[in-house]
Structure formats: C-alpha cells, structure tokens
Design a protein around this motif. Structure first.
Motif: not given
Lengths: 301, 265
Positions: A140-141, A147-153
């Motif tokens: 949940a960090g 990173t999710e917003m940037a579309g990364l793993e």
C-alpha cells in the motif's frame, strides 16, 4: 584610587581561571561519565579478548585485532558505507543547492520556505524511518502507487538486495537537503551580485556560469556542507534500524555504524563491536579536523 | 528583480514542497489501508502507552532543561574566558558532537549498570543532561555578544555569578529556548540511548514501543504504530515551528562558526 581596576583587560593567554573551571565543571563531569569514560572503555576493549559472560581476559595481538575485523560482513559494511555516501552526499548537495537557489529568489517568503524544508531535519530518525518504511511498503506504499501510476512494475524497495541501500539513501537525502539548503542560502544571501551581472554582460550563461561563476563563490559553504554530509553518511543508524530492522537482506543495508550495533547489542561480541567503532571514530575525527581547519582558516583569510 | 522572476521560483518551490510533504501523507494512505477487518491485534502495542509517553516526555523534559543550563554555563566559559585546556576541551566536544550514536551503546549499558541506574528513568535522563552539542551551540550563541559587555559589567562590580545570571542568560534567552527545543526533540525521538539502557517493558519509551511492535507483531499493527508515531512527530514539528529562525541560525552557527567574530569585522 583603584585605577588599576578600571584598566582591566582580559589576559590574551590561556591561564588558570578558577571561575572558568567552575562554569565548565558540570558539563565536564557529566560528559566524562557518560561520554569520555565509555569512549575510553570502547577503545581499550577493542584491544582485549572478550568472553561474553566473564569479561575481558588479556590483550590481543595485531593479528587478533585484524582477524576480528576480517569478515565478509565487515567488508560488506565498508562497501555499503562508501556506496551510501556516494549516493547520499552528492544527492543532498544537489538537492540542497537547488532548494537554496529557489529559496533565495522567492522574495518575502524566504524564511518561511527555509523553515518548511527544515522540518525533515528536525524529525527524529525513529519517526522519519517509519514514515519511509510506509512509503516503500510493497502493498500500500506511496512508492507503489507512484510506480503504478507511471505504469511500471511493482518493486519491493527495502527487501530487494540491491535496492535497499539506495532507497534508504533517498530517505536520508530528504532529511538532509533542508540543512544543506540553509547553509548555502545563508551564504548566497550575502554574496555580491556584480559577478553574476558581469558574467551576464560577457555572455556567460547556463551551465558555464554555474560552474565558473556561481559555484566558486560558494566554495566555503559547499565545502562545509560536503564535510558535514560525509560525517553524517557514516552516522546513519536510526534510519536503517527503522526501515530494515536487521540490516537488510543479506546485510545489504548494513553500514559500519549499524555493524557496531549488531556486534555489540545483538551478538554480544564486544571486541568486534569496539574494533569497528574505533575505526569509525578515527574516520570521523579526521573529517572533524578538516571541518575545523576549513572554518577557522576561512575566517582568518 | 522583476516580478515575473520571483513568481517562477515560488511555483517551483511549491511543487518541491508538495514532494517534501508526500512522505508524511504516507501516514494517511495507511489509515485507509488499515480500516479493514485485519486491524487487530492492537492490544499488545498500545498496552502501557500512557506510561511510556509519561516516561518519554518526563525524561526528555529533565534532560532538555539540564543540558540547556549546563551547556550555557560551559559555553559562556569557552566563549568569554581564556583558560588552560580550553582548546583541548573544545576539540573534544567537536569530535564528540559528531560521533555516531550507535557506537556508545555497549559502553553506556555498562556505565548505567555500574551506577545501579540501569532500566530506570534516571538512565534515560542523566546521559543526555550534558551533550557536546549543547555546549558548542551555546558557545556559538555567546560568541555573538561583544566581550566589552562582560568587561563593562565586571568594572561595574558585578560578581562572576552576577555576570552570568544578569547579563549572559538574559541576552541568550532566544538561543537557550531554541536549544531546549532541539534537545527535547532529540530526547523524545532518541533510539540508541533507550535501546542501550532500558530492558523489558516497564520503563519503555515511545520509540521502544515502536520498535517492539515492529519486531514482535506480524503484520505490524499500523493504526497503533501511527498513534505512537504521531505522539513523537507532532510535538517535534509543533515545537520546531514555534521558533524556526532561532533553531536554524543557531544550528548553522554551531556547525561552522567556531571562532569569536571580532569587532568591526
């Protein structure tokens, strides 16, 4: 009548001054008990053979001294300390410089901005470390969200061997940049503006102006910041403890200061703890001497 | 400077400020995350939290007050007097100021055991009653007072103690308050000292509560951890905001202005 009293001048040479000793006495007594005696004990016991329960028993020779340092973990800790400083020192300097430059151009809000970026400096490592543990929380960090917003793993920042130390360094840069910014912006504030204007007239701009005009003018505050940061880089302990409790995956976030704690408080290997602590002490004292020379000479010149 | 060139830095600063505050907002993200069914067990972590808070704030209050007074006295002597051994003393203090906290843990444990105060509030307060930083900080503050002031007071017939209580202390009230705040924050957030001198859970500090619940409860009880964290962080931030100017300028002076600024310089 008492003319000699009126032309009293303080003696220039240090002398035996009972009042001075009375004033420093409480500090000296307390520091002797809780700082000098412990430090002396540590230095001495780094040369002694230790049994966990029975206490010191005789002294080691040079080979014994080296052998208690000689472990893969010790080399890992040295490399980690250097690696950490390699990220933390330039990172904090750059972040501090950018903040200082912006703060000094912000007009009336200067003091306000300076105080805002100083808040992390005042935050105790126990709380700052816990905050960043949550930032790096793999589920949940905040870092996960970014990173999710940037579309990364998704990455487990603190439990990935090679990422743990840089992640902690980022947190420490966040904590120190405000201090560096305060040091640099104070010096920038009193700096003559003529050089900048002359450079402007001569058509020296951008990176060239930064390297040849602006940074040389800030040589002293930059050097002081550099030395203070190099000392700080070796002191990091609370941040490592709070983010990666036992010094990280396979000791990847264990630095020398943390190794002292591991040896001394966890494994009760006082000899090894003292040997590493003594080494660390010497390295820091060297930097303090440099810092002192810098500031004293800077004033006299 | 034109108006436009001042607006842009302010916007950039605002963006950076948001970035700087983001880690603090991580706390809020966690509040949401913990509002699930898996919130407990919390009891273990919160148990004795009141006592821990009282011990933490009490010991820090004692050590902050004491180190402020002790530091002002020693700082005055180092700044205004010339006595044999002052260079050695000041050099030792500078070195001690920068020592990593972790290296004195084992020896401090032994000292408090030797004094018979191990695992008591005295063991938390006493070692912090005189810090190298407090002396260096106050010396730097007193360095800014002209030495003529002390000399004039001496000529007027004030005793040494009178000079200290009637001249020095009123003149450095601001830095003393700033130092007390710094030392208090260092006290409530301290890690190495409580870890070295406190065993078991009777005299735990707030930071030890944090550590214990991080270590023993899996997964860590986030909501109660956050409550403890707020108990440390909020007083620290509020106290800093009360006197940011004095704290920052005092810390800078302690870091790199070691010599008395001569008059007319």
């Amino acid at each position: 009548m008492h003319n000699e009293d009126l032309i009293f001048t303080p003696p220039a040479k240090p002398h035996f001054d009972p009042w001075a000793y009375a004033f420093v006495a409480p500090a000296v007594v307390l520091l002797a008990i809780f700082l000098l005696y412990p430090a002396g004990w540590m230095l001495l016991s780094s040369f002694q053979e230790h049994e966990a329960l029975t206490g010191p028993s005789g002294f080691t020779d040079a080979a014994g001294y080296l052998s208690r340092l000689w472990s893969p973990r010790f080399w890992r800790a040295i490399l980690n300390t250097i690696y950490f400083a390699g990220i933390y020192v330039p990172g904090s300097l750059a972040a501090g410089y950018v903040l200082a430059a912006l703060i000094n151009r912000s007009g009336r809000g200067r003091a306000w901005w300076r105080a805002l970026f100083f808040v992390p400096v005042m935050l105790p490592a126990a709380t700052a470390g816990l905050l960043w543990r949550w930032v790096y929380d793999p589920e949940a960090g905040l870092a996960r969200r970014l990173t999710e917003m940037a579309g990364l793993e998704a990455v487990d920042w603190l439990n990935e061997a090679r990422l743990a130390l840089p992640s902690i360094a980022a947190a420490c840069i966040w904590q120190s940049a405000g201090l560096v910014a305060a040091i640099i912006s104070a010096a920038m504030w009193v700096q003559p503006r003529e050089y900048d204007e002359m450079a402007e007239l001569d058509g020296v701009r951008g990176l060239k102006r930064l390297i040849h005009v602006r940074l040389p003018l800030l040589r002293d505050p930059l050097l002081v910041s550099l030395i203070v940061l190099m000392i700080n880089a070796q002191r990091v302990f609370g941040m490592i403890l709070m983010t990666t409790e036992d010094g990280g995956p396979a000791n990847w976030s264990t630095n020398l200061a943390f190794l002292v704690y591991r040896h001394g408080m966890k494994e009760f290997d006082f000899g090894a703890a003292s040997a590493v602590a003594t080494l660390l002490c010497f390295s820091i004292v060297l930097l303090v001497v440099l810092l002192r020379r810098r500031t004293v000479e800077g004033r006299e010149a | 400077m034109s108006k436009g060139s001042r607006v842009r830095p302010t916007i950039l600063l605002a963006v950076l400020a948001v970035l700087w505050v983001l880690p603090l907002s991580a706390v809020l993200c966690q509040v949401k995350a913990t509002r699930g069914p898996h919130e407990l067990p919390e009891g273990e972590a919160v148990k004795g939290i009141g006592r821990a808070a009282a011990i933490t704030f009490g010991a820090s209050l004692i050590s902050a007050t004491a180190s402020c007074m002790v530091g002002t006295m020693a700082g005055y002597a180092l700044s205004a007097k010339r006595f044999r051994g002052m260079k050695l003393l000041f050099g030792t203090l500078l070195g001690a100021m920068f020592m990593p906290p972790s290296i004195l843990m084992v020896p401090l444990f032994r000292v408090t055991v030797g004094l018979g105060i191990h695992d008591t509030v005295a063991a938390l307060a006493l070692p912090a009653c005189a810090t190298a930083f407090s002396v260096v900080f106050m010396k730097a503050a007193i360095d800014r007072i002209s030495p003529d002031v002390f000399q004039a007071a001496r000529i007027d017939g004030l005793s040494e103690i009178g000079i200290f209580t009637k001249i020095v202390v009123p003149l450095v009230r601001g830095p003393m308050a700033a130092l007390a705040i710094i030392e208090f924050i260092a006290g409530i957030g301290g890690l190495a000292l409580p870890m070295a001198v406190i065993d078991g859970s009777r005299n735990r500090t707030l930071t030890l509560c944090l550590l214990d619940s991080l270590r023993t409860i899996n997964p860590p009880p986030l909501a109660s951890l956050m409550a403890i964290l707020a108990l440390i962080a909020i007083p620290a931030i509020v106290l800093f905001i009360a006197k940011p100017g004095d704290i920052i300028s005092g810390m800078l002076a302690a870091l790199f202005r070691y010599e008395r600024v001569e008059q007319g310089e």
